[in-house]
Write a protein that holds these residues in place. Structure first.
Motif, short mmCIF file in Angstrom:
data_model
loop_
_atom_site.label_atom_id
_atom_site.label_comp_id
_atom_site.label_asym_id
_atom_site.label_seq_id
_atom_site.Cartn_x
_atom_site.Cartn_y
_atom_site.Cartn_z
N THR A 1 0.89 -1.22 -0.01
CA THR A 1 -0.01 -0.12 -0.03
C THR A 1 0.72 1.17 0.14
O THR A 1 0.54 2.07 -0.71
CB THR A 1 -0.86 -0.02 1.11
N ALA A 2 1.86 1.25 0.96
CA ALA A 2 2.67 2.44 0.94
C ALA A 2 3.48 2.73 -0.35
O ALA A 2 3.33 3.82 -0.88
CB ALA A 2 3.92 2.39 2.12
N LEU A 3 4.16 1.63 -0.95
CA LEU A 3 4.79 1.74 -1.98
C LEU A 3 3.62 2.29 -3.13
O LEU A 3 3.99 3.05 -4.17
CB LEU A 3 5.26 0.46 -2.65
N LEU A 4 2.55 1.59 -3.42
CA LEU A 4 1.80 1.94 -4.46
C LEU A 4 1.25 3.68 -4.20
O LEU A 4 1.08 4.18 -5.12
CB LEU A 4 0.51 0.92 -4.39
N ALA A 5 1.16 3.67 -3.17
CA ALA A 5 0.85 5.34 -2.91
C ALA A 5 1.68 5.95 -3.17
O ALA A 5 1.51 7.18 -3.85
CB ALA A 5 0.50 5.33 -1.35
N LYS A 6 2.99 5.76 -2.83
CA LYS A 6 4.24 6.72 -3.31
C LYS A 6 4.23 6.60 -4.80
O LYS A 6 4.52 7.81 -5.22
CB LYS A 6 5.37 6.14 -2.83
N ILE A 7 3.93 5.61 -5.67
CA ILE A 7 4.10 5.69 -6.92
C ILE A 7 2.82 6.61 -7.63
O ILE A 7 2.87 7.45 -8.70
CB ILE A 7 3.78 4.36 -7.60
N LEU A 8 1.60 6.42 -6.86
CA LEU A 8 0.48 7.44 -7.25
C LEU A 8 0.87 8.85 -7.10
O LEU A 8 0.65 9.88 -8.06
CB LEU A 8 -0.83 6.73 -6.68
N LYS B 1 -1.10 11.43 -9.01
CA LYS B 1 -2.32 11.11 -8.24
C LYS B 1 -2.80 10.89 -7.19
O LYS B 1 -3.20 9.98 -6.60
CB LYS B 1 -2.80 9.84 -9.36
N LYS B 2 -2.88 12.22 -6.53
CA LYS B 2 -2.96 12.18 -5.05
C LYS B 2 -4.43 11.64 -4.40
O LYS B 2 -4.23 11.19 -3.40
CB LYS B 2 -2.66 13.49 -4.44
N GLU B 3 -5.41 11.98 -5.17
CA GLU B 3 -6.67 11.72 -4.70
C GLU B 3 -6.77 10.14 -4.56
O GLU B 3 -7.44 9.47 -3.58
CB GLU B 3 -7.78 11.99 -5.61
N SER B 4 -6.23 9.47 -5.75
CA SER B 4 -6.13 7.88 -5.79
C SER B 4 -5.12 7.29 -4.36
O SER B 4 -5.77 6.33 -3.84
CB SER B 4 -5.66 7.37 -6.98
N ALA B 5 -4.25 7.96 -4.26
CA ALA B 5 -3.25 7.64 -3.24
C ALA B 5 -4.03 7.74 -1.87
O ALA B 5 -4.05 6.91 -1.00
CB ALA B 5 -2.22 8.65 -3.01
N LYS B 6 -4.83 8.85 -1.78
CA LYS B 6 -5.43 8.98 -0.60
C LYS B 6 -6.64 8.21 -0.24
O LYS B 6 -6.75 7.62 0.99
CB LYS B 6 -6.25 10.55 -0.60
N THR B 7 -7.48 7.73 -1.34
CA THR B 7 -8.51 6.73 -1.15
C THR B 7 -7.80 5.39 -0.72
O THR B 7 -8.46 4.55 -0.04
CB THR B 7 -9.15 6.58 -2.63
N LEU B 8 -6.62 4.84 -1.49
CA LEU B 8 -6.07 3.82 -0.97
C LEU B 8 -5.52 3.82 0.24
O LEU B 8 -5.92 2.61 0.94
CB LEU B 8 -5.00 3.54 -2.02
N LEU B 9 -5.13 4.76 0.52
CA LEU B 9 -4.21 4.94 2.07
C LEU B 9 -5.41 4.65 3.12
O LEU B 9 -5.52 3.86 4.14
CB LEU B 9 -3.55 6.03 2.30
N GLN B 10 -6.51 5.53 3.02
CA GLN B 10 -7.69 5.65 3.97
C GLN B 10 -8.34 4.01 4.07
O GLN B 10 -8.69 3.73 5.02
CB GLN B 10 -8.64 6.73 3.52
#
Length: 101
Positions: free
Chosen positions: A48-55, A60-69
């Motif tokens: 999750t952390a790695l994918l969020a950093k890639i996003l 794609k901060k909104e996608s990262a935010k949704t994934l993290l939350q």
């Protein structure tokens, strides 16, 4: 090895991580998504952390935010605060706070 073991978290995560560090986002993303899909437990948190950093790097901060939350919400923390799951969730929360700024 990825061709032989296409669902093996270790190879997918390592490939995605190396591609991100080389700024090859288009290469990193599918491997990180697969690591997230096939990972479980603490490995899923790491993915999750790695994918969020890639996003985030891809704008794609909104996608990262949704994934993290969603990952933070669905994670059940062990009672023992010394289990590393707590450290991974803390890292996800810190990453989320940078996205929210």
């Amino acid at each position: 090895l990825e061709a032989t073991f296409p669902k093996e978290f270790t190879f997918l995560f390592s490939h995605a991580s190396a591609a991100l560090s080389s700024h090859f986002l288009d290469e990193a993303k599918p491997h990180a998504e697969a690591a997230f899909k096939y990972g479980y437990g603490d490995n899923r948190l790491r993915a999750t952390a790695l994918l969020a950093k890639i996003l985030i790097a891809d704008g794609k901060k909104e996608s990262a935010k949704t994934l993290l939350q969603s990952t933070i919400t669905e994670t059940v923390l062990p009672k023992d605060p010394f289990v590393r799951t707590h450290r991974y969730v803390k890292a996800l929360n810190e990453l989320l706070s940078t996205v929210l700024q």
